[in-house]
Write an enzyme that holds these catalytic residues in place. Structure first.
Site, PDB file in Angstrom:
ATOM      1  N   ARG A 130      50.082  67.767  26.412  1.00 47.31           N
ATOM      2  CA  ARG A 130      48.933  66.997  25.900  1.00 47.31           C
ATOM      3  C   ARG A 130      49.104  65.479  26.057  1.00 47.31           C
ATOM      4  O   ARG A 130      48.481  64.698  25.357  1.00 47.31           O
ATOM      5  CB  ARG A 130      48.638  67.355  24.444  1.00 47.31           C
ATOM      6  CG  ARG A 130      48.208  68.804  24.264  1.00 47.31           C
ATOM      7  CD  ARG A 130      47.680  69.062  22.865  1.00 47.31           C
ATOM      8  NE  ARG A 130      47.180  70.422  22.765  1.00 47.31           N
ATOM      9  CZ  ARG A 130      47.908  71.470  22.362  1.00 47.31           C
ATOM     10  NH1 ARG A 130      49.180  71.295  22.047  1.00 47.31           N
ATOM     11  NH2 ARG A 130      47.374  72.664  22.300  1.00 47.31           N
ATOM     12  N   LYS A 152      42.999  55.526  36.359  1.00 49.52           N
ATOM     13  CA  LYS A 152      42.244  56.666  36.881  1.00 49.52           C
ATOM     14  C   LYS A 152      43.217  57.650  37.509  1.00 49.52           C
ATOM     15  O   LYS A 152      43.986  57.287  38.410  1.00 49.52           O
ATOM     16  CB  LYS A 152      41.233  56.209  37.934  1.00 49.52           C
ATOM     17  CG  LYS A 152      39.931  55.682  37.391  1.00 49.52           C
ATOM     18  CD  LYS A 152      38.979  55.483  38.556  1.00 49.52           C
ATOM     19  CE  LYS A 152      37.623  55.004  38.085  1.00 49.52           C
ATOM     20  NZ  LYS A 152      36.696  54.840  39.226  1.00 49.52           N
ATOM     21  N   GLU A 194      41.021  48.162  51.235  1.00 47.34           N
ATOM     22  CA  GLU A 194      40.883  47.932  49.797  1.00 47.34           C
ATOM     23  C   GLU A 194      41.160  46.474  49.434  1.00 47.34           C
ATOM     24  O   GLU A 194      40.614  45.953  48.465  1.00 47.34           O
ATOM     25  CB  GLU A 194      41.823  48.857  49.016  1.00 47.34           C
ATOM     26  CG  GLU A 194      41.482  50.338  49.126  1.00 47.34           C
ATOM     27  CD  GLU A 194      40.336  50.760  48.214  1.00 47.34           C
ATOM     28  OE1 GLU A 194      39.713  49.894  47.569  1.00 47.34           O
ATOM     29  OE2 GLU A 194      40.069  51.974  48.144  1.00 47.34           O
ATOM     30  N   LYS A 235      41.451  43.480  39.574  1.00 54.03           N
ATOM     31  CA  LYS A 235      41.203  44.809  39.026  1.00 54.03           C
ATOM     32  C   LYS A 235      41.549  44.859  37.547  1.00 54.03           C
ATOM     33  O   LYS A 235      40.835  45.494  36.755  1.00 54.03           O
ATOM     34  CB  LYS A 235      41.991  45.867  39.782  1.00 54.03           C
ATOM     35  CG  LYS A 235      41.664  47.268  39.272  1.00 54.03           C
ATOM     36  CD  LYS A 235      42.071  48.375  40.198  1.00 54.03           C
ATOM     37  CE  LYS A 235      41.534  49.713  39.718  1.00 54.03           C
ATOM     38  NZ  LYS A 235      41.928  50.825  40.608  1.00 54.03           N
ATOM     39  N   GLU A 245      34.690  52.924  33.067  1.00 49.23           N
ATOM     40  CA  GLU A 245      33.642  52.868  34.078  1.00 49.23           C
ATOM     41  C   GLU A 245      32.260  53.171  33.507  1.00 49.23           C
ATOM     42  O   GLU A 245      31.476  53.952  34.055  1.00 49.23           O
ATOM     43  CB  GLU A 245      33.959  53.824  35.242  1.00 49.23           C
ATOM     44  CG  GLU A 245      33.216  53.445  36.522  1.00 49.23           C
ATOM     45  CD  GLU A 245      33.654  54.274  37.724  1.00 49.23           C
ATOM     46  OE1 GLU A 245      32.792  54.932  38.304  1.00 49.23           O
ATOM     47  OE2 GLU A 245      34.846  54.243  38.055  1.00 49.23           O
ATOM     48  N   ARG A 249      32.931  48.397  36.053  1.00 51.13           N
ATOM     49  CA  ARG A 249      34.002  48.976  36.855  1.00 51.13           C
ATOM     50  C   ARG A 249      33.486  49.757  38.053  1.00 51.13           C
ATOM     51  O   ARG A 249      34.200  49.915  39.051  1.00 51.13           O
ATOM     52  CB  ARG A 249      34.899  49.869  35.981  1.00 51.13           C
ATOM     53  CG  ARG A 249      36.138  50.356  36.712  1.00 51.13           C
ATOM     54  CD  ARG A 249      37.174  50.969  35.793  1.00 51.13           C
ATOM     55  NE  ARG A 249      38.309  51.447  36.551  1.00 51.13           N
ATOM     56  CZ  ARG A 249      39.419  51.954  36.022  1.00 51.13           C
ATOM     57  NH1 ARG A 249      39.543  52.024  34.703  1.00 51.13           N
ATOM     58  NH2 ARG A 249      40.413  52.373  36.778  1.00 51.13           N
ATOM     59  N   ASN A 253      33.870  50.630  43.328  1.00 54.67           N
ATOM     60  CA  ASN A 253      33.567  51.717  44.256  1.00 54.67           C
ATOM     61  C   ASN A 253      32.720  51.259  45.446  1.00 54.67           C
ATOM     62  O   ASN A 253      32.141  52.100  46.151  1.00 54.67           O
ATOM     63  CB  ASN A 253      32.851  52.858  43.521  1.00 54.67           C
ATOM     64  CG  ASN A 253      33.791  53.612  42.615  1.00 54.67           C
ATOM     65  OD1 ASN A 253      34.862  54.036  43.026  1.00 54.67           O
ATOM     66  ND2 ASN A 253      33.398  53.778  41.357  1.00 54.67           N
ATOM     67  N   HIS A 256      32.629  53.324  48.575  1.00 58.78           N
ATOM     68  CA  HIS A 256      33.238  54.617  48.313  1.00 58.78           C
ATOM     69  C   HIS A 256      32.234  55.773  48.295  1.00 58.78           C
ATOM     70  O   HIS A 256      32.625  56.923  48.530  1.00 58.78           O
ATOM     71  CB  HIS A 256      34.000  54.578  46.982  1.00 58.78           C
ATOM     72  CG  HIS A 256      35.294  53.817  47.070  1.00 58.78           C
ATOM     73  ND1 HIS A 256      35.349  52.500  47.451  1.00 58.78           N
ATOM     74  CD2 HIS A 256      36.576  54.188  46.816  1.00 58.78           C
ATOM     75  CE1 HIS A 256      36.611  52.100  47.429  1.00 58.78           C
ATOM     76  NE2 HIS A 256      37.375  53.096  47.055  1.00 58.78           N
ATOM     77  N   HIS A 260      33.755  58.577  50.378  1.00 54.32           N
ATOM     78  CA  HIS A 260      34.133  59.865  49.801  1.00 54.32           C
ATOM     79  C   HIS A 260      33.373  61.014  50.469  1.00 54.32           C
ATOM     80  O   HIS A 260      33.921  62.108  50.663  1.00 54.32           O
ATOM     81  CB  HIS A 260      33.852  59.871  48.294  1.00 54.32           C
ATOM     82  CG  HIS A 260      34.862  59.095  47.507  1.00 54.32           C
ATOM     83  ND1 HIS A 260      34.707  58.840  46.165  1.00 54.32           N
ATOM     84  CD2 HIS A 260      36.047  58.543  47.855  1.00 54.32           C
ATOM     85  CE1 HIS A 260      35.747  58.140  45.729  1.00 54.32           C
ATOM     86  NE2 HIS A 260      36.569  57.953  46.737  1.00 54.32           N
ATOM     87  N   HIS A 275      41.819  57.865  53.499  1.00 58.75           N
ATOM     88  CA  HIS A 275      40.916  57.263  52.514  1.00 58.75           C
ATOM     89  C   HIS A 275      40.489  55.847  52.896  1.00 58.75           C
ATOM     90  O   HIS A 275      39.297  55.515  52.861  1.00 58.75           O
ATOM     91  CB  HIS A 275      41.588  57.259  51.142  1.00 58.75           C
ATOM     92  CG  HIS A 275      40.791  56.581  50.075  1.00 58.75           C
ATOM     93  ND1 HIS A 275      39.596  57.083  49.593  1.00 58.75           N
ATOM     94  CD2 HIS A 275      40.998  55.415  49.405  1.00 58.75           C
ATOM     95  CE1 HIS A 275      39.110  56.266  48.673  1.00 58.75           C
ATOM     96  NE2 HIS A 275      39.936  55.251  48.545  1.00 58.75           N
TER      97      HIS A 275
END
Length: 378
Positions: A130, A152, A194, A235, A245, A249, A253, A256, A260, A275
């Site tokens: 957990r 993330k 990036e 960032k 996000e 935030r 992206n 992206h 993606h 990527h």
């Protein structure tokens, strides 16, 4: 030619999250060899390393020996390199491996590798018992400037990228920029997409700097550490203001949504597309689409594509090996994007270099027409 390996005081970027979750990003050459003392300062008895087989052969023993010299029980869980490892099956194998190394609630997981390893190890840490703490030790440019910062974590699902995951902040980030010396030219280029992204989002001056200094980043000069620090600082500021996000935030992206979708349609096969290459195409598409909608000067869209191409990156759909699918397939892949709300597409678009914004509810027909024209151009 890269600079000789010397250990100097690292650059430090602080991420001032509340609730006792603040952490530092350390940036410099030679950090992995001295990682043990810094990780031991986080007060754990064990620190198990999650990495991939390629990185394990290069840096796994260096890091493990440093951890054990600092009094930490350690072991290595290695997975196959590549995006395909961000899967349910590999996630289960990593969790089992960490449990076999007797990682307990007070211990640490150390993610040693690129973005795939960081996402996978971070998600395993978020869910193991957990939740256990973890440290990011990114070894690619892409991971050092982006994915290792901000918490993330996650894996891919058959329907899309990063759809299974959790927000789980690291306790420390060790960005050893000497590790980038062993990257292939392709991986360095992919990571550079990036870097450029941060200038395109909200810092036109940084994009100017990139145009003048990108070769120094590739060579391993002082520009490399400076670029990593600038990106991490940008960032970190966004993450502190919008950790989960809910708003700003999403700007991170940029490119992206397109990227993606391309990764999904190429089956996450790194031989075809990695990527950062998908992001580079996505950045160029986002600016061309913005120009088409009358939001962005065409000369800015051209400048973005020209710079990325100069750095050796693809900027068109026709440059995807084996093809990128038709416009409808691309739209279907975009429909699984995490920014979709009530079935409506949300894009990050731009009014110019350094002037990106969140654009919800974009008309699907307009996107489809744009994609068809891009595909015809090749």
């Amino acid at each position: 030619m890269t600079e000789p390996l010397t250990v100097q005081a690292p650059l430090t970027v602080h991420v001032p999250l509340d609730g006792g979750r603040a952490y530092d990003i350390l940036i410099g050459r030679g950090l992995l060899a001295g990682a043990g003392a810094r990780v031991a300062a986080l007060e754990a008895r064990a620190a198990a390393i999650v990495t991939d087989e390629t990185v394990a052969a290069l840096y796994g023993e260096t890091l493990r020996e440093s951890l054990e010299a600092a009094g930490l029980r350690s072991g290595i869980v290695a997975v196959a390199p590549g995006e395909a490892s961000k899967s349910y099956a590999t996630y289960a194998a990593v969790c089992d491996g960490l449990l076999a190394h007797r990682v307990e609630r007070g211990d640490l997981v150390v993610a040693l590798g690129g973005g795939v390893v960081g996402d996978l190890a971070g998600f395993a840490a978020a869910t193991l018992r957990r939740g256990v703490r973890f440290v990011q030790a990114p070894t690619t440019l892409l991971a050092q400037v982006d994915s290792s910062v901000g918490g993330k974590t996650g894996i891919n699902a058959p329907l899309g990228k990063n759809l299974i995951g959790a927000f789980h902040q690291p306790r420390l980030v060790l960005a050893d920029t000497a590790a980038l010396d062993t990257l292939s030219e392709r991986e360095m280029r992919a990571g550079y997409a990036e870097v450029a992204k941060y200038g395109l989002i909200g810092d036109a001056g940084f994009f100017d700097w990139c145009e003048a200094n990108w070769r120094g980043i590739f060579r391993g000069g002082p520009e490399r550490d400076e670029a990593v620090a600038i990106c991490c600082r940008a960032k970190a500021g966004v993450v502190v203001r919008d950790e989960r996000e809910d708003g700003e935030r999403a700007l991170l992206n940029l490119g992206h949504t397109f990227g993606h979708a391309l990764e999904r349609l190429t089956g996450y096969e790194s031989a075809r597309l990695v990527h950062g290459e998908g992001v580079a195409i996505g950045l160029a598409l986002a600016f061309r689409f913005s120009a088409r909608l009358g939001l962005c000067p065409g000369q800015d869209a051209g400048r973005v594509a020209n710079h990325l191409a100069l750095a050796g990156l693809p900027t068109t759909l026709g440059q995807v090996p084996g093809g990128s699918g038709d416009a409808d397939a691309l739209l279907d892949a975009m429909a699984q994007d995490k920014k979709v709300r009530d079935g409506a597409l949300t894009f990050i678009l731009a009014r110019g270099i350094g002037r990106s914004f969140i654009a919800p509810g974009i008309d699907r027909a307009a996107v489809r027409d744009f994609l068809q024209d891009e595909l015809r151009l090749g």
